[in-house]
Design a protein around this motif. Sequence first.
Motif, PDB file in Angstrom:
ATOM      1  N   PRO A  71       0.806  -1.230   0.000  1.00 35.88           N
ATOM      2  CA  PRO A  71       0.000   0.000   0.000  1.00 35.88           C
ATOM      3  C   PRO A  71       0.835   1.274   0.000  1.00 35.88           C
ATOM      4  CG  PRO A  71      -0.879  -1.578   1.583  1.00 35.88           C
ATOM      5  CD  PRO A  71       0.416  -2.149   1.095  1.00 35.88           C
ATOM      6  N   SER A  72       2.024   1.235   0.575  1.00 31.55           N
ATOM      7  CA  SER A  72       2.843   2.439   0.654  1.00 31.55           C
ATOM      8  C   SER A  72       3.384   2.873  -0.708  1.00 31.55           C
ATOM      9  CB  SER A  72       4.011   2.226   1.625  1.00 31.55           C
ATOM     10  OG  SER A  72       4.892   1.228   1.148  1.00 31.55           O
ATOM     11  N   ASP A  73       3.359   1.979  -1.695  1.00 32.45           N
ATOM     12  CA  ASP A  73       3.875   2.302  -3.028  1.00 32.45           C
ATOM     13  C   ASP A  73       2.779   2.538  -4.061  1.00 32.45           C
ATOM     14  OD1 ASP A  73       6.550   2.221  -2.336  1.00 32.45           O
ATOM     15  OD2 ASP A  73       6.784   0.104  -2.817  1.00 32.45           O
ATOM     16  N   VAL A  74       1.521   2.558  -3.627  1.00 35.75           N
ATOM     17  CA  VAL A  74       0.418   2.703  -4.583  1.00 35.75           C
ATOM     18  C   VAL A  74       0.514   4.022  -5.348  1.00 35.75           C
ATOM     19  CG1 VAL A  74      -2.074   3.040  -4.775  1.00 35.75           C
ATOM     20  CG2 VAL A  74      -1.177   1.150  -3.420  1.00 35.75           C
ATOM     21  N   GLU A  75       0.854   5.107  -4.664  1.00 31.64           N
ATOM     22  CA  GLU A  75       0.953   6.408  -5.329  1.00 31.64           C
ATOM     23  C   GLU A  75       2.032   6.383  -6.404  1.00 31.64           C
ATOM     24  OE1 GLU A  75       1.887  11.124  -4.290  1.00 31.64           O
ATOM     25  OE2 GLU A  75       1.928   9.602  -2.708  1.00 31.64           O
ATOM     26  N   ILE A  76       3.147   5.744  -6.098  1.00 24.46           N
ATOM     27  CA  ILE A  76       4.227   5.637  -7.077  1.00 24.46           C
ATOM     28  C   ILE A  76       3.775   4.821  -8.282  1.00 24.46           C
ATOM     29  CG2 ILE A  76       6.526   4.660  -7.472  1.00 24.46           C
ATOM     30  CD1 ILE A  76       7.160   5.300  -4.553  1.00 24.46           C
ATOM     31  N   PHE A  77       3.125   3.703  -8.019  1.00 18.55           N
ATOM     32  CA  PHE A  77       2.662   2.837  -9.103  1.00 18.55           C
ATOM     33  C   PHE A  77       1.681   3.582 -10.008  1.00 18.55           C
ATOM     34  CE2 PHE A  77      -0.414  -0.275 -10.751  1.00 18.55           C
ATOM     35  CZ  PHE A  77       0.438  -1.103 -11.457  1.00 18.55           C
ATOM     36  N   GLN A  78       0.728   4.301  -9.423  1.00 17.35           N
ATOM     37  CA  GLN A  78      -0.260   5.025 -10.218  1.00 17.35           C
ATOM     38  C   GLN A  78       0.406   6.097 -11.061  1.00 17.35           C
ATOM     39  OE1 GLN A  78      -3.610   4.127 -10.400  1.00 17.35           O
ATOM     40  NE2 GLN A  78      -3.352   5.425 -12.209  1.00 17.35           N
ATOM     41  N   ALA A  79       1.402   6.771 -10.487  1.00 19.11           N
ATOM     42  CA  ALA A  79       2.122   7.794 -11.243  1.00 19.11           C
ATOM     43  C   ALA A  79       2.887   7.177 -12.409  1.00 19.11           C
ATOM     44  CB  ALA A  79       3.071   8.552 -10.322  1.00 19.11           C
TER      45      ALA A  79
END
Length: 289
Positions: free
Chosen positions: A97-105
């Motif tokens: 969950p902590s990397d979701v923002e990175i993945f979406q970007a």
Amino acid sequence: MSSQHARPQTALRRVDLTLRAESTFPVPYSDGYSVYGALLDALDSVDADVSQRVHDAPLGSVHSSGLLGPFGNSNRPYHKSVRNGEQYRLSLGIVDPSDVEIFQALVNAVVLEGNSLELSHGLLHVETFESENETHEEILGRASRVDDPTLEMRFQTPTCIEEAGDVTTMFPHRIPVFTSLLGKWNRTAPEELELDLSQEEIAGNVLEKPDPDRYDTHSVLVSRGETDDRETRSIMKQGFTGLCEYEFKDASEAVENAVTTLALFGKYSGVGSAVARGCGDVEVTISDD
């Protein structure tokens, strides 16, 4: 663990892209490392803040397959060629969950903004993409619905599993494969869904049957660093590719479900180390006949 620190129930994500080259150009044999760099460059162009976070703290749970497809020879040393007009596949996965923002970007940068991936010597255009979401709980549910399964795992890119220090396994043995997946699962799943599976249970209840005609070993570039004399050095890892079936012998239902869950999870997480740099990509087929 207190409730305020409990990990949330967040969907695992995977995006599968098909890309086409409009020219022939060289890429390194270990193309996962160069694709990783291209993804960071694309990310920097649309979200510099997130890109800086990635550079400061390398991706913890983002998985990239690197390029999968037909390559030609190249006159450039240690390179192969992407072929004009050929189609290549690239999958991106996320489990933390902590990397979701990175993945979406990353997805926005490659698919929505640029619609292409720019490598050092050429461009690949995105033709199609498919996305898939699933929670840890849903994977557990899928695993529980199969009876006495056979797990076919196709290790498509070099799978580098460090067992002790710098010693890397070069064979799809059941213990390192499923211990690696178990560690990734328990680091990212909600606390109540963590799996209690020992190496003894894996060793005593799972059989691996690799296909000798589809098995190979590799040494791959995963990063670059500096020597004490400030010279650039290549950081290599060793691993294997191939097709392997895993079957159960005298296993309890709990062990079968846990191991099957980990196999299904692998397509999101990758297996072993350096999964953001193209290592450990796996496709899984489960049969229960």
